[in-house]
Structure formats: C-alpha cells, structure tokens
Scaffold this motif. Structure first.
Motif, PDB file in Angstrom:
ATOM      1  N   TYR A  61      -0.374 -13.541  -4.217  1.00  0.00           N
ATOM      2  CA  TYR A  61      -1.150 -14.152  -3.364  1.00  0.00           C
ATOM      3  C   TYR A  61      -2.658 -13.947  -3.396  1.00  0.00           C
ATOM      4  O   TYR A  61      -3.057 -13.768  -2.279  1.00  0.00           O
ATOM      5  CB  TYR A  61      -0.525 -14.333  -1.925  1.00  0.00           C
ATOM      6  CG  TYR A  61       0.786 -14.871  -1.932  1.00  0.00           C
ATOM      7  CD1 TYR A  61       1.420 -15.973  -2.611  1.00  0.00           C
ATOM      8  CD2 TYR A  61       1.863 -14.073  -1.225  1.00  0.00           C
ATOM      9  CE1 TYR A  61       2.661 -16.299  -2.617  1.00  0.00           C
ATOM     10  CE2 TYR A  61       3.208 -14.609  -1.316  1.00  0.00           C
ATOM     11  CZ  TYR A  61       3.588 -15.693  -1.973  1.00  0.00           C
ATOM     12  OH  TYR A  61       4.768 -15.909  -1.885  1.00  0.00           O
ATOM     13  N   SER A  62      -3.208 -13.571  -4.417  1.00  0.00           N
ATOM     14  CA  SER A  62      -4.501 -12.553  -4.015  1.00  0.00           C
ATOM     15  C   SER A  62      -5.787 -13.515  -4.703  1.00  0.00           C
ATOM     16  O   SER A  62      -6.265 -13.057  -5.063  1.00  0.00           O
ATOM     17  CB  SER A  62      -4.342 -11.447  -4.827  1.00  0.00           C
ATOM     18  OG  SER A  62      -4.449 -11.475  -6.224  1.00  0.00           O
ATOM     19  N   CYS A 121      -4.702 -13.811   3.465  1.00  0.00           N
ATOM     20  CA  CYS A 121      -5.117 -12.468   3.384  1.00  0.00           C
ATOM     21  C   CYS A 121      -5.551 -12.052   4.772  1.00  0.00           C
ATOM     22  O   CYS A 121      -5.383 -11.137   5.141  1.00  0.00           O
ATOM     23  CB  CYS A 121      -6.161 -12.409   2.299  1.00  0.00           C
ATOM     24  SG  CYS A 121      -5.535 -12.569   0.739  1.00  0.00           S
ATOM     25  N   SER A 161      -7.179  -6.673   2.692  1.00  0.00           N
ATOM     26  CA  SER A 161      -6.996  -5.765   1.883  1.00  0.00           C
ATOM     27  C   SER A 161      -7.755  -5.892   0.314  1.00  0.00           C
ATOM     28  O   SER A 161      -7.987  -7.064   0.182  1.00  0.00           O
ATOM     29  CB  SER A 161      -5.628  -5.772   1.686  1.00  0.00           C
ATOM     30  OG  SER A 161      -5.266  -4.906   0.555  1.00  0.00           O
ATOM     31  N   GLU A 178       5.238  -6.190   2.984  1.00  0.00           N
ATOM     32  CA  GLU A 178       4.793  -7.773   3.621  1.00  0.00           C
ATOM     33  C   GLU A 178       5.775  -8.709   3.217  1.00  0.00           C
ATOM     34  O   GLU A 178       5.572  -9.944   3.827  1.00  0.00           O
ATOM     35  CB  GLU A 178       3.398  -8.008   2.653  1.00  0.00           C
ATOM     36  CG  GLU A 178       2.295  -6.942   3.054  1.00  0.00           C
ATOM     37  CD  GLU A 178       2.155  -5.900   2.137  1.00  0.00           C
ATOM     38  OE1 GLU A 178       3.152  -5.681   1.248  1.00  0.00           O
ATOM     39  OE2 GLU A 178       1.154  -5.370   1.964  1.00  0.00           O
ATOM     40  N   CYS A 191      -4.348  -5.771  -4.419  1.00  0.00           N
ATOM     41  CA  CYS A 191      -4.406  -5.549  -2.950  1.00  0.00           C
ATOM     42  C   CYS A 191      -3.171  -4.576  -3.029  1.00  0.00           C
ATOM     43  O   CYS A 191      -2.468  -4.730  -2.174  1.00  0.00           O
ATOM     44  CB  CYS A 191      -3.728  -6.996  -2.490  1.00  0.00           C
ATOM     45  SG  CYS A 191      -3.788  -6.517  -0.511  1.00  0.00           S
ATOM     46  N   ILE A 231       6.580  -9.937  -0.107  1.00  0.00           N
ATOM     47  CA  ILE A 231       5.999 -10.863  -1.034  1.00  0.00           C
ATOM     48  C   ILE A 231       7.034 -10.570  -2.402  1.00  0.00           C
ATOM     49  O   ILE A 231       6.834  -9.800  -2.983  1.00  0.00           O
ATOM     50  CB  ILE A 231       4.661 -10.366  -1.441  1.00  0.00           C
ATOM     51  CG1 ILE A 231       3.790 -10.677  -0.248  1.00  0.00           C
ATOM     52  CG2 ILE A 231       4.256 -11.198  -2.484  1.00  0.00           C
ATOM     53  CD1 ILE A 231       2.447 -10.297  -0.212  1.00  0.00           C
ATOM     54  N   TYR A 268       6.209  -9.148  -6.037  1.00  0.00           N
ATOM     55  CA  TYR A 268       4.902  -8.123  -5.984  1.00  0.00           C
ATOM     56  C   TYR A 268       5.641  -6.845  -5.203  1.00  0.00           C
ATOM     57  O   TYR A 268       5.897  -6.007  -5.716  1.00  0.00           O
ATOM     58  CB  TYR A 268       3.858  -8.785  -5.346  1.00  0.00           C
ATOM     59  CG  TYR A 268       2.772  -8.005  -5.134  1.00  0.00           C
ATOM     60  CD1 TYR A 268       2.041  -7.078  -5.940  1.00  0.00           C
ATOM     61  CD2 TYR A 268       2.463  -7.737  -3.847  1.00  0.00           C
ATOM     62  CE1 TYR A 268       1.032  -6.522  -5.679  1.00  0.00           C
ATOM     63  CE2 TYR A 268       1.292  -6.857  -3.266  1.00  0.00           C
ATOM     64  CZ  TYR A 268       0.707  -6.065  -4.412  1.00  0.00           C
ATOM     65  OH  TYR A 268      -0.331  -5.127  -3.922  1.00  0.00           O
TER      66      TYR A 268
HETATM   67 FE1  SF4 Z   1      -1.880  -9.579   1.176  1.00  0.00          FE
HETATM   68 FE2  SF4 Z   1      -3.379  -8.194  -0.110  1.00  0.00          FE
HETATM   69 FE3  SF4 Z   1      -1.607 -10.195  -1.108  1.00  0.00          FE
HETATM   70 FE4  SF4 Z   1      -3.600 -10.942   0.367  1.00  0.00          FE
HETATM   71  S1  SF4 Z   1      -3.879 -10.112  -1.711  1.00  0.00           S
HETATM   72  S2  SF4 Z   1      -1.421 -11.573   0.632  1.00  0.00           S
HETATM   73  S3  SF4 Z   1      -3.945  -9.179   1.732  1.00  0.00           S
HETATM   74  S4  SF4 Z   1      -0.937  -8.132  -0.251  1.00  0.00           S
END
Ligand code: SF4
Length: 350
Positions: free
Chosen positions: A239-240, A150, A342, A100, A345, A102, A105
């Motif tokens: 970012y969860s 998300c 998700s 993704e 995540c 990130i 992470y």
């Molecule tokens: Fe993506 Fe999961 Fe992070 Fe949300 S929590 S930004 S869905 S990886």
C-alpha cells in the motif's frame, strides 16, 4: 576464507586499514579502499563511539529495538546485540515489532523478525493494530482506499510503538534509520510547515538515537547488511504510494548528485532549527479518551479511529481537522501529532 582475505593479486587494491586483504569497497566518509573485515570493524566501532560519546545508554537499562524485518532495523538489532556483549553495556535488549495487518507484506516481514529473535537471542514483542485499534490496515484500505492510508498507518504506528514500549517497560526505543530517511523527514516537516516536529522538546530519545546512528554511518547499513548476509526482508509495502515522501526522496537524491554533503547538511539544518520563543506552540496534555500524549482533547489516533468507526474516515484527515470529545469537528490543528508517514516502508516511524 573470503576472497578479500587472500593475499593480494597483482593489480588488486589493498585495504587501507590492514594493508593485507583485497579492498572490497570505498569508505563513504573518506573514499579510502577498505576490505570487508575492516569495514565491519570500522562500522561497529563508529557506532560504539557514538553510543559512548553521547551516553546513549546506562547499564541496566531496558532497550527496545524497533524491528520491522527491514535492512536498517536488522542491522541495528545485530550490531547493538554484538556491542552489548562485546563491551558489556549491561543492557536488556528486546525486539519490538508492529503488525499493521497487511497481508502479503507485514506477515512475511514478521517471519524475518521471528527468525532474528532466534538468531540474535533477543526476546520479541509484537503489537498489532487489530488488538490496539480493532482495525487492520487491510480493513482500513478496504474502507478508505489508497489515498490517505499512510496517514492512518503512520499515526497508528507511532502510538503502537509507544504502547509496545510501555508493555515491555523499556527505558528507550532504538530505531534504525539511515541518513536519507532522516533528511527526508526534515524536508517533509518543512514542506508541511510541521514546526512542532522541530521543537527540541518533542525530540525524544528515539530520534536522537536514530539521528546519531544514522548520520554517523551515512548509508552503510545496506553494505553492512549485504556483506554480513544478515537475514532481512526487502519488499515494499503493497500500500505504499506515499508519493509526497517519494518526491522529497527524489529531490534529495538530485541535490546529492550536485552536492554530496547535501544529506548531512539537511540533517544539520533540522538539528539546528529553533522556533522563535514568541511562536505559540501547542501545550502538551493527554487524550481524554485513551490517555495518550496529545495537545487536543483527543489524540490523532482516537480522532482517526472515531472516523473509521463511524464510517466517516475523512473526518480525521487533513491539516486542520479533528474531533472534539463530543464528536464534533475541531478546526484547531493538533500540531503535536507529527503528520509523518513512514518511509516506504520497512521501518518504524517516530
Ligand atoms: Fe503503512 Fe508504510 Fe504501508 Fe503506508 S507504506 S500503509 S505507512 S506500512
């Protein structure tokens, strides 16, 4: 030799299966005491039986295992590769990961998947948001903040996984989720009125695989991964916030405390959910822009992407909002596209 394979000491409980080794845990299903070795054997055999009984695979099939580096997908990759060898399933197994973008992470968790590639001898394919959409999640969050991140990520991940599967030319995608995740998703679909996700014609092999593996094994993935010392990544996404799913999770945990079967019952309700034949369901077509499956002119990913590229990211957010092919707002909802985030995540979403 492990501690629990030593002969019984006075007062130590013996495994109810082999009656030799010291018990290390209780089987969730029967609450019987069991040693580690017998737990591994029972866990793997249950999965094998689920695969056989449901005829999940055919010899010669190519199977992608959605691999995030998290516990559940690592257990799935390990166990499937073991069973494939042990029982000669004749499957070509691959690891499929979504990057993704990130920092701090996913880059770290992908390092785990790269080690799994070597440890299990499974070829790895990584598809990235940057390559597919031109945006990383870091860039998206910089633009939109942490409110709807998300939603973007979940929609993009679903499509990325399908695109990765197409690139690998696989017949099926297996994703490792436990019973909690599935119950949460069932409940979220109800809370959001997302009836399209219950329509059986939208339930694909990914769902049934994870449903069967997850339900049959309750939440033994964690125990298995821990005892086996599998190499997995357990940090949450930076970012969860994903508060809505978090509330559903807490609610289910509360229910489970009162009624231990609550999780299985919720899943069964989801399985048995039927939509009245008089209910108008969206017709499945393809996105005019990218060719992906969609019930609108543009799929949800293209709508979100258009918003990002035009600097108007909120255009694609919300239950009834979208864009027509001429770039105008479309009030009809694309209910074919599940608005499922998700879990937090480590794993790949369906
Ligand atoms: Fe993506 Fe999961 Fe992070 Fe949300 S929590 S930004 S869905 S990886």
């Amino acid at each position: 030799m492990e501690a629990d394979s030593k002969p019984k000491k006075s007062g130590a409980r013996l495994c109810c299966v082999c009656n030799q080794n010291r018990a290390a845990l209780k089987r969730p299903k029967t609450l019987e005491q069991i040693c580690r070795e017998c737990f591994y054997a029972v866990f793997e055999e249950e999965i094998h039986q689920v695969i056989l009984e449901n005829q999940l695979f055919k010899p010669g099939e190519r199977i992608a295992i959605g691999a995030s580096g998290g516990k559940d997908s690592t257990v799935l990759a390990y166990v499937l590769s073991e069973l494939n060898r042990r029982h000669n399933y004749g499957l070509d197994l691959f690891l499929l990961s979504v990057d993704e973008g990130i920092t701090g992470y996913r880059d770290d968790s992908l390092e785990t998947v790269k080690r799994n590639e070597l440890q299990y001898g499974l070829p790895l394919k990584i598809v990235s948001y940057k390559d597919l959409y031109g945006w990383t999640m870091d860039e998206i969050v910089k633009m939109i903040g942490l409110k709807n991140n998300c939603t973007f990520c979940g929609v993009f991940r679903r499509q990325a996984l399908d695109r990765g599967a197409a690139l690998l030319k696989v017949d099926k995608v297996a994703t490792g989720h436990n019973a909690d995740d599935i119950a949460e998703t069932v409940l979220l679909n109800i809370l959001r009125g997302d009836i399209a996700s219950f329509n059986s014609e939208f339930i694909n092999i990914r769902f049934s695989l994870r449903l069967m593996l997850g339900c049959q094994n309750l939440n033994k993935f964690s125990t298995y991964a821990y005892f086996k010392k599998l190499d997995y990544f357990s940090t949450e996404c930076i970012y969860s916030p994903n508060a809505y799913r978090g509330f559903a999770r807490e609610f289910i945990k509360d229910l489970e405390r009162i009624r231990p079967r609550a999780i299985l019952d919720i899943i069964k309700s989801g399985e048995d959910f039927r939509i009245s034949t008089t209910t108008k369901m969206p017709e499945q077509g393809t996105c005019e822009r990218c060719g992906y499956i969609s019930s609108q002119k543009w799929c949800k990913a293209c709508v979100l992407l258009e918003g990002l590229n035009r600097g108007l990211p909120k255009l694609g957010i919300g239950r009834n909002q979208g864009l027509n092919s001429d770039g105008k707002k479309d009030r009809k909802r694309d209910s074919r596209t599940p608005s499922i985030e998700s879990k937090q995540c480590g794993s790949l979403e369906f």
